[in-house]
Design an enzyme around this catalytic site. Sequence first.
Site, short mmCIF file in Angstrom:
data_model
loop_
_atom_site.label_atom_id
_atom_site.label_comp_id
_atom_site.label_asym_id
_atom_site.label_seq_id
_atom_site.Cartn_x
_atom_site.Cartn_y
_atom_site.Cartn_z
N LYS A 90 0.85 -1.19 0.00
CA LYS A 90 0.00 0.00 0.00
C LYS A 90 0.88 1.24 0.00
O LYS A 90 2.02 1.17 0.50
CB LYS A 90 -0.97 0.01 1.19
CG LYS A 90 -0.36 -0.22 2.57
CD LYS A 90 0.59 0.71 3.19
CE LYS A 90 0.35 2.18 3.27
NZ LYS A 90 1.39 2.86 4.13
N ASP A 168 0.79 8.55 3.87
CA ASP A 168 1.34 7.18 3.81
C ASP A 168 0.81 6.37 5.00
O ASP A 168 0.25 5.29 4.78
CB ASP A 168 2.88 7.20 3.78
CG ASP A 168 3.43 5.79 3.76
OD1 ASP A 168 3.45 5.17 2.69
OD2 ASP A 168 3.81 5.29 4.84
P1 NAP Z 1 11.92 1.67 2.43
O1 NAP Z 1 12.46 1.20 3.74
O2 NAP Z 1 12.41 2.95 1.87
O3 NAP Z 1 12.14 0.46 1.41
C1 NAP Z 1 11.84 0.54 0.05
C2 NAP Z 1 13.00 -0.03 -0.74
O4 NAP Z 1 12.72 0.12 -2.13
C3 NAP Z 1 14.30 0.70 -0.50
O5 NAP Z 1 15.02 0.12 0.58
C4 NAP Z 1 15.03 0.58 -1.81
O6 NAP Z 1 15.87 -0.58 -1.81
C5 NAP Z 1 13.93 0.40 -2.83
N1 NAP Z 1 13.77 1.64 -3.60
C6 NAP Z 1 13.71 2.90 -3.12
N2 NAP Z 1 13.61 3.77 -4.12
C7 NAP Z 1 13.62 3.07 -5.25
C8 NAP Z 1 13.57 3.42 -6.62
N3 NAP Z 1 13.48 4.70 -7.01
N4 NAP Z 1 13.59 2.44 -7.54
C9 NAP Z 1 13.67 1.15 -7.16
N5 NAP Z 1 13.76 0.75 -5.86
C10 NAP Z 1 13.72 1.70 -4.93
O7 NAP Z 1 10.34 1.81 2.50
P2 NAP Z 1 9.31 0.89 3.32
O8 NAP Z 1 9.04 1.49 4.65
O9 NAP Z 1 9.73 -0.52 3.28
O10 NAP Z 1 8.01 1.15 2.45
C11 NAP Z 1 7.83 0.58 1.18
C12 NAP Z 1 6.34 0.52 0.91
O11 NAP Z 1 5.74 -0.28 1.93
C13 NAP Z 1 5.65 1.89 0.99
O12 NAP Z 1 4.66 2.02 0.02
C14 NAP Z 1 5.04 1.92 2.37
O13 NAP Z 1 3.85 2.68 2.42
C15 NAP Z 1 4.71 0.45 2.57
N6 NAP Z 1 4.62 0.09 3.99
C16 NAP Z 1 5.59 0.51 4.87
C17 NAP Z 1 5.42 0.22 6.22
C18 NAP Z 1 6.45 0.63 7.25
O14 NAP Z 1 6.16 0.52 8.45
N7 NAP Z 1 7.64 1.08 6.89
C19 NAP Z 1 4.30 -0.48 6.67
C20 NAP Z 1 3.39 -0.94 5.73
C21 NAP Z 1 3.55 -0.64 4.40
P3 NAP Z 1 17.22 -0.57 -2.71
O15 NAP Z 1 17.91 0.71 -2.44
O16 NAP Z 1 17.95 -1.79 -2.25
O17 NAP Z 1 16.72 -0.67 -4.14
#
Ligand code: NAP
Length: 308
Positions: A90, A168
């Site tokens: 999401k 978010d």
């Molecule tokens: P995150 O820690 O920033 O992880 C996302 C990963 O995607 C990054 O570590 C990066 O890995 C990769 N990425 C970032 N920018 C990119 C780009 N431009 N192109 C390709 N890969 C890219 O974020 P997250 O918290 O896991 O959140 C990701 C999604 O899950 C969001 O939509 C968020 O709303 C959802 N979510 C998050 C949580 C939470 O608690 N954090 C909870 C539920 C849902 P690399 O650098 O290795 O490519």
Amino acid sequence: MSGLRVAIVGFGKIARDQHVPAIAATPGITLAAVASRNASLSGLPHFATIEELLRDGPEIDAVALCTPPQVRCQQAVAALKAGKHVMLEKPPGAAVTELDPLIALATEQRRTLFATWHSRYAPAVAPARAWLAERRIDKVQINWKEDVRVWHPGQRWIWEPGGLGVFDPGINALSILTRILPTQLFVTAAELSFPSNCAAPIAADITMTDTSGLPIAAAFDFRQTGPQSWDIIVDTDGGQLVLSRGGARLAIAGKTLVEAPDEEYLGLYRHFVELAATSTSDVDLSPLRLVADAFLLGSRRIVEPFED
Ligand code: NAP
């Protein structure tokens, strides 16, 4: 290796915290590879991009896209064209309109597109929905306030266009709201607070209603320190319902009826396995539409810059 072979794409916080353990605990699905530019998981094949994964990787049946919303659409297109089932974290996209072609592509390819709303799998959500179905609902107040520095440290994408800012987490509240209320909702007004150095809001107050005129107010704030609030309070003719801790706790008229641990991602993966077995899609865009309308209707004010 048995069942659905899935690769995680975008190995960040949510992939590590939730997807890996949930896949390990779900029958009928196995983690087969990771595609992430900078991160990998010991013992599993690793690829920098989804294109490399699809070209050079092991046989897989599905991908779980855990990247930021701004890059997920192109990844979903690539995966569906390669005949893979797709799970979207999401929010399902950075824009509402990018989802229609994805739904059509999934249908054409006879593959599953699953737009997940993890908060809907919180233990108190289904009981709240069942209880509210029998009541007259008079008023709804949402308080969704958390400390962005604790929950999203260093996540620049959240402040960029399409990153949604405070929506978010706020969209999680809206995903619960649209599940527990029996009527369709729409936005009537919003006030969005943008840090002067960010393209996404740090706080938002939204007013919503339904065709009966139900008053619904939501207060989202990323600047909360101290106790965090993930609460939905519903006044009804049967007393006040309080869903708290993001849907993990339900109290009615002051009495706690549900208080259970978070198993949201187990529910998501169980559902994904079921959907993929019949190549059925599950895409509900109602929470994303409410956010889009808050951006359309919202007045904007500029607040102090945000530094992580
Ligand atoms: P995150 O820690 O920033 O992880 C996302 C990963 O995607 C990054 O570590 C990066 O890995 C990769 N990425 C970032 N920018 C990119 C780009 N431009 N192109 C390709 N890969 C890219 O974020 P997250 O918290 O896991 O959140 C990701 C999604 O899950 C969001 O939509 C968020 O709303 C959802 N979510 C998050 C949580 C939470 O608690 N954090 C909870 C539920 C849902 P690399 O650098 O290795 O490519």
